[in-house]
Design an enzyme around this catalytic site. Sequence first.
Site: not given
Length: 455
Positions: A42-44
């Site tokens: 999810m850090k993208d």
Amino acid sequence: MIYNSIIETIGNTPLVRLNKVNKGIKGEILVKVEYFNPGNSMKDRMAIKMVEDAEIAGILKPGGTIIEGTSGNTGMGLALAAIVKGYKCIFTMADKQSKEKIDILKAVGAEVIVCPTNVASDDPRSYYSVAKKLNQDIPNSFYPNQYDNLSNWKAHYETTGPEIWKDSEGKITHYAAGVGTGGSMSGTAKFLKEQNPEVITVGIDTYGSVFKKYKETGVFDENEIYPYLTEGIGEDILPKNVDFSLIDHFVKVTDKDAAIMTRRLSREEGLFVGWSCGSAVHGALEYAKENLKEGDRMVIILPDHGTRYLGKVYNDEWMRNHGFLENKFSGTAREIISSRNGSYQLIVSNKSDKVKDAIALMNGKSVSQIPVMEDGNVVGSITDNKLLAKIILNPELKDANVSEVMEDSMKFVALDSTLDVLSSMLDKEKAILVRDENHQIHIITKHDILEAITK
């Protein structure tokens, strides 16, 4: 559909229904599977948002260098953005992070600097401090600072929240997520609560982190802080991206429970996810057991992919060495403390005491190792064998202050750590410390473990 670059594929990850690990729980449990992002986490989402906002603000210029402290996943998202946009990357990481995370970042062209875990956040050796120093020293560099950069939560407010609302058809009643930097929890929670103020948000914390107690008391309690193994969740600081007003409840999860649930998700649900995903699901289900009712719909965010943890939670030997696979012996640190019947008094030396007085104390109490204190805090330790070696080399040390001969502090563990976990830690440590509910400090040695096992 044809995309112009890999970063255009970020977002629109699926909601998947859990079918087995939630057995017996009322309501519907859905998970948002973030490893479908190109960087497998999810850090993208927030990585590209931080980069593009910095470009708009003129902070990040062509040919620049992105420097960030990361547990791995944010680094991957930033690296993908850097490749597409033509930047260089330097990442600092704590040494507790998996080798796979370090290798993946190197594989996409980043420079990785590994820093010690068990130091304060403001220590110049910490991965926070090293990143900040590099940013100061390297011209045309950008330090995103995912902890305090509000583009982090805005990314989830603009993407994750709307996706969950749309895909759940607006029927979501509970949202649960692990809280680390705070972006995915706060940004998503803000959007969901704007659509329906009745949505209940559950933050998942870990033992060794300050979040839960701070939410419940408003007190930043350093006594809550001690080393833990789970990556990407919990903090010993209060990031600006954590908006406690948007988090209704916190649940703490142990390293062991998180690791076991991570493996269950893979084997029972076919979800090959990362360690903090196990934390999120275990904690959310603990909350759901007591609070969900028929017709409720909970969404849990699963941050990343299992490939980052092949050498840890998916490795049987590693799990066994940490006491996570089998619990052969019953008992906990709490039970060891209780067995002392309130007669226990911790033997300590002060940092300003003379070494000869500390030796006399250890001899008089027949102990081989004691913590060193200063202003009520544990700041180091001394052990008889290492102290003896130092004094033989330099006899004058017996008249020096303890501060000149002390070693690193013994590590703190959670009060409910089981005997197998305590035993695995004592393979590496001389002794370990634990605080009871009254914040009294206790020491646990190998002798205590052996005594507990043979009872």
